[in-house]
Motif scaffolding. Structure first.
Motif, PDB file in Angstrom:
ATOM      1  N   ALA B 264      -3.284  -7.415 -10.645  1.00 34.64           N
ATOM      2  CA  ALA B 264      -2.472  -6.451  -9.890  1.00 34.64           C
ATOM      3  C   ALA B 264      -2.991  -6.325  -8.473  1.00 34.64           C
ATOM      4  O   ALA B 264      -4.196  -6.404  -8.239  1.00 34.64           O
ATOM      5  CB  ALA B 264      -2.520  -5.087 -10.568  1.00 34.64           C
ATOM      6  N   ILE B 265      -2.059  -6.172  -7.528  1.00 30.53           N
ATOM      7  CA  ILE B 265      -2.440  -5.856  -6.153  1.00 30.53           C
ATOM      8  C   ILE B 265      -1.667  -4.604  -5.759  1.00 30.53           C
ATOM      9  O   ILE B 265      -0.445  -4.556  -5.897  1.00 30.53           O
ATOM     10  CB  ILE B 265      -2.084  -7.002  -5.189  1.00 30.53           C
ATOM     11  N   ASN B 266      -2.350  -3.596  -5.350  1.00 32.42           N
ATOM     12  CA  ASN B 266      -1.673  -2.366  -4.948  1.00 32.42           C
ATOM     13  C   ASN B 266      -2.028  -2.019  -3.520  1.00 32.42           C
ATOM     14  O   ASN B 266      -3.192  -2.097  -3.138  1.00 32.42           O
ATOM     15  CB  ASN B 266      -2.099  -1.210  -5.851  1.00 32.42           C
ATOM     16  N   GLU B 267      -1.009  -1.657  -2.757  1.00 35.61           N
ATOM     17  CA  GLU B 267      -1.280  -1.189  -1.415  1.00 35.61           C
ATOM     18  C   GLU B 267      -1.855   0.212  -1.539  1.00 35.61           C
ATOM     19  O   GLU B 267      -1.368   1.039  -2.317  1.00 35.61           O
ATOM     20  CB  GLU B 267       0.013  -1.174  -0.594  1.00 35.61           C
ATOM     21  N   LYS B 268      -2.923   0.463  -0.806  1.00 33.80           N
ATOM     22  CA  LYS B 268      -3.528   1.795  -0.861  1.00 33.80           C
ATOM     23  C   LYS B 268      -2.571   2.798  -0.260  1.00 33.80           C
ATOM     24  O   LYS B 268      -1.783   2.461   0.624  1.00 33.80           O
ATOM     25  CB  LYS B 268      -4.826   1.819  -0.058  1.00 33.80           C
ATOM     26  N   GLN B 269      -2.668   4.043  -0.720  1.00 33.49           N
ATOM     27  CA  GLN B 269      -1.833   5.084  -0.138  1.00 33.49           C
ATOM     28  C   GLN B 269      -2.048   5.096   1.358  1.00 33.49           C
ATOM     29  O   GLN B 269      -3.178   5.056   1.826  1.00 33.49           O
ATOM     30  CB  GLN B 269      -2.208   6.431  -0.729  1.00 33.49           C
ATOM     31  N   LYS B 270      -0.921   5.139   2.058  1.00 35.44           N
ATOM     32  CA  LYS B 270      -1.018   5.059   3.509  1.00 35.44           C
ATOM     33  C   LYS B 270      -1.762   6.283   4.027  1.00 35.44           C
ATOM     34  O   LYS B 270      -1.304   7.408   3.917  1.00 35.44           O
ATOM     35  CB  LYS B 270       0.408   4.998   4.091  1.00 35.44           C
ATOM     36  N   GLU B 271      -2.916   6.068   4.539  1.00 31.85           N
ATOM     37  CA  GLU B 271      -3.624   7.162   5.173  1.00 31.85           C
ATOM     38  C   GLU B 271      -3.979   6.671   6.561  1.00 31.85           C
ATOM     39  O   GLU B 271      -4.103   5.481   6.789  1.00 31.85           O
ATOM     40  CB  GLU B 271      -4.872   7.531   4.377  1.00 31.85           C
TER      41      GLU B 271
END
Lengths: 261, 400
Positions: B264-271
């Motif tokens: 799995a590759i997940n984009e981190k929550q945009k911070e």
């Protein structure tokens, strides 16, 4: 799972200055400590290893680096291995990784090697990945979670700047653990007094498979430090003057001028 | 290749004492006429340079010399992930062009990924002479092993003299892997790069906890390998016309084998990334107690600033690693940065000194931070901060 944790002893205080006249290093104190980032790798190993599985810990360094190994042993490691020889002196990243790889090859079978993210003295964060390459095993960096899996694999979650990746990696492999991922346990006094002897052994160049001096220490290091110098600063000091109230007035003026207020 | 030799015939109790005293690593000992250097030695050579003449000497050993003329070109590893090129790669191309102008070497870009056409066009506009492209479905996502294979193929095929890699998470994983494979040096986190006319790359980085700068060379190995962090160098201006060459290389699939399977590759929550912040309030150990953080937070809120910190405050658990400025944290290039209770180690300064307006508050008027600050405020933060916060709140009434 049999685990080897690579650790390092670092100066407790990194305040070092250069004597501008002689170029000599002036070190403030000689106290050492276990590299704080290695604590997370050790704790990870203790959590992963089950009954009957071993956690060994390895370091390269001067004789007093034994203290770091003992600290790891009192935390829960089964054995410490000190790789120490004057011929290892002056090693850069490649020579360090090479020495560790030679030492690990003599330690018998293992499933997993854990490293900390980086040390607080060298700060390169490169030795782990080079070590994996020289051992011919896969690696992952910035690991924050590990799960065991079937078929000699391990499931690892790690971060890139803007992404997290979960991947299944074939064992044996090497993982560089991130900081702040667990709460490392303290060395146990009970464990210290229950041990009949100190389970730490020492390896020198003569104990390694490859004994050609030219691969170790300064001679085995492609990079060389040409000179060291105190950092130069680009700005000339511009100090505000006055008591707290006057200082505050000046800062507020600067902020207003730059349109922050 | 160097080695220390002890000349036993010249040893006296007196000069031994001197040697023991000057060794910064306490690794020289003397017992019954016998002088010994233990494994604490770092080969710094101070015993040779500053010690009694001729007792310890540094012996140069002959070694095979690399033919530097065979290794030509300055290469930049282009980080391309999820369809985006990392800006650090552009910065490094700009630096590579600068370095190449001294030796008249070409500038190469190495691009590994999948669906890279747009990125290739962009690279050419930054004045790259040749782009070497490894475009393959198997290289869609970053995986260390196949990427290292492609990178190594580039090195053996092209023989570049120097290679610059961004010190991102990917760069820090890939560069050591490849450098070890080709058995060359690797210098991490360089802050200054210079070129000698004989194509030796001078790599300067903070060392020993940051209070010293080390100038590092790779005199007898090629390629010369280094990593540089994001925002250390400036982004170059693209050229209006391009004339670089594109070389597509297809590796056989079995060279791209992999013992890693991505699940799995997940984009981190945009911070908001600290590196991108325009206004920053940074706090260090001088804050004293945790209670005092409240007024720092208030200042940050009033200015719409991102709150950040030095390394000790991450180590003691008050802040998260991603909030840390410095060589082991983020590098920032803010329009305005307040440093509060920060003495200013080189490592911290390296992470923020490019900022356009630096205001430093510290109670020690001799703190090194004031060498970097545009405005040095020698005051007690417990008095200055509450007052400053009030001033900002009443903002409109300030007369400049």
């Amino acid at each position: 799972m049999n685990i080897i944790v690579c650790i390092k002893q670092v100066p407790a205080n990194t305040r070092v200055e250069v004597d501008p006249k002689t170029g000599a290093l002036i070190r403030d104190g000689i106290d050492n400590k276990l590299n704080p980032y290695d604590l997370y790798a050790l704790e990870t190993a203790f959590l992963l290893a089950e009954q009957g599985e071993t956690v060994r810990t390895l370091t390269m360094g001067p004789p007093q680096a034994k203290e770091a190994l003992l600290e790891a042993v009192y935390m829960g490691a089964d054995e410490g291995v000190l790789v120490s020889d004057r011929r290892f002196a002056g090693a850069d990243v490649l020579a360090t990784a090479y020495t560790l790889s030679q030492a690990i090859k003599g330690l018998g079978p293992y499933d997993l090697i854990l490293c900390g993210k980086q040390t607080t003295d060298g700060d390169t964060a490169q030795v782990g990945a080079e070590l994996a390459e020289l051992l011919g095993i896969p690696h992952a960096g910035n690991v924050y979670a590990i799960q065991k899996a079937a078929d000699s694999r391990i499931v690892v979650s790690n971060t890139l700047e803007n992404f997290t990746i979960t991947q299944s990696i074939l064992l044996p492999c090497l993982l560089c653990m991130d900081g702040d991922i667990n709460t490392p346990r303290l060395p146990s006094y009970k464990r210290k007094i229950s041990l009949f002897s100190q389970p730490v052994r020492e390896l020198t160049l003569d104990d390694l498979e490859e004994r050609d001096e030219r691969n170790y220490g300064l001679m085995g290091s492609p990079t060389q430090v040409e000179r060291i110098f105190p950092p130069q600063n680009i700005h000339t000091r511009h100090m505000l003057k006055g008591n707290s109230r006057e200082l505050t007035t000046e800062i507020a003026g600067i902020l207003k001028k730059h349109r922050y207020i | 290749m160097k080695r220390l030799n002890i000349h036993t015939d010249r040893i006296t109790p007196k000069n031994s004492e001197e040697l023991i005293r000057i060794c910064p690593f306490r690794s020289i000992s003397y017992q019954e006429g016998c002088l010994e250097i233990d494994s604490g030695c770092r080969m710094c050579g101070i015993c040779v340079k500053n010690g009694p003449t001729g007792v310890i000497t540094m012996e140069e050993m002959t070694s095979q010399k690399v033919d530097k003329g065979e290794w030509v070109g300055i290469a930049v590893y282009v980080e391309y992930f999820a369809g985006r090129m990392h800006n650090v790669s552009k910065e490094l191309i700009g630096k590579a062009r600068e370095l190449a102008s001294i030796t008249h070497h070409p500038v190469y870009a190495v691009l590994i990924g999948w669906n890279t056409d747009d990125c290739v066009k962009q690279l050419l506009s930054y004045g790259v002479d040749k782009v070497f492209v490894y475009d393959n479905r198997l290289l869609e996502f970053y995986k260390t092993e196949p990427y290292a294979s492609a990178f190594t193929d580039f090195i053996t095929r092209v023989k570049p003299s120097s290679i610059l890699v961004g010190a991102t998470h990917i760069g820090r994983s890939l560069a050591p892997r490849v450098a070890a494979r080709v058995r060359t040096g690797l210098t991490a986190d360089c802050t200054v790069l210079q070129m000698k006319e004989n194509s030796d790359l001078v790599q300067i980085r903070p060392a020993f906890g940051g209070n010293i700068m080390a100038q590092i060379v790779t005199p007898n190995h090629r390629p010369q390998f280094c990593t540089v962090r994001y925002k250390v160098f400036s982004e170059p201006i693209p050229y209006p016309t391009t004339q670089g060459e594109v070389i597509q290389i297809q590796l056989p699939d079995d060279m791209l084998i992999n013992s890693v399977e991505i699940l799995a590759i997940n984009e981190k929550q945009k911070e908001t990334d600290l590196s991108e912040a325009k206004v920053i309030v940074a706090v260090g150990r001088g804050i004293g107690s945790k209670r005092n953080l409240a007024m720092v937070k208030e200042l940050a809120d009033l200015l719409g600033a991102q709150l950040s910190c030095t390394r000790p405050l991450v180590e003691n658990g008050w802040f998260l690693g991603k909030q840390q400025i410095g060589l082991s944290g983020r590098t920032v290039n803010a329009d305005l940065i307040f440093t509060i209770g920060i003495s200013g180690s080189v490592q911290f300064a390296a992470g923020m000194k490019e900022s356009k307006c630096i205001i430093a508050i510290n109670n020690d008027p001799n703190a090194p931070i004031f060498d970097y600050a545009h405005y040095g405020v020698p005051g007690d933060l417990r008095e200055v901060l509450p007052e400053l916060n009030n001033r900002i709140k009443e903002g409109a009434n300030i007369v400049v």
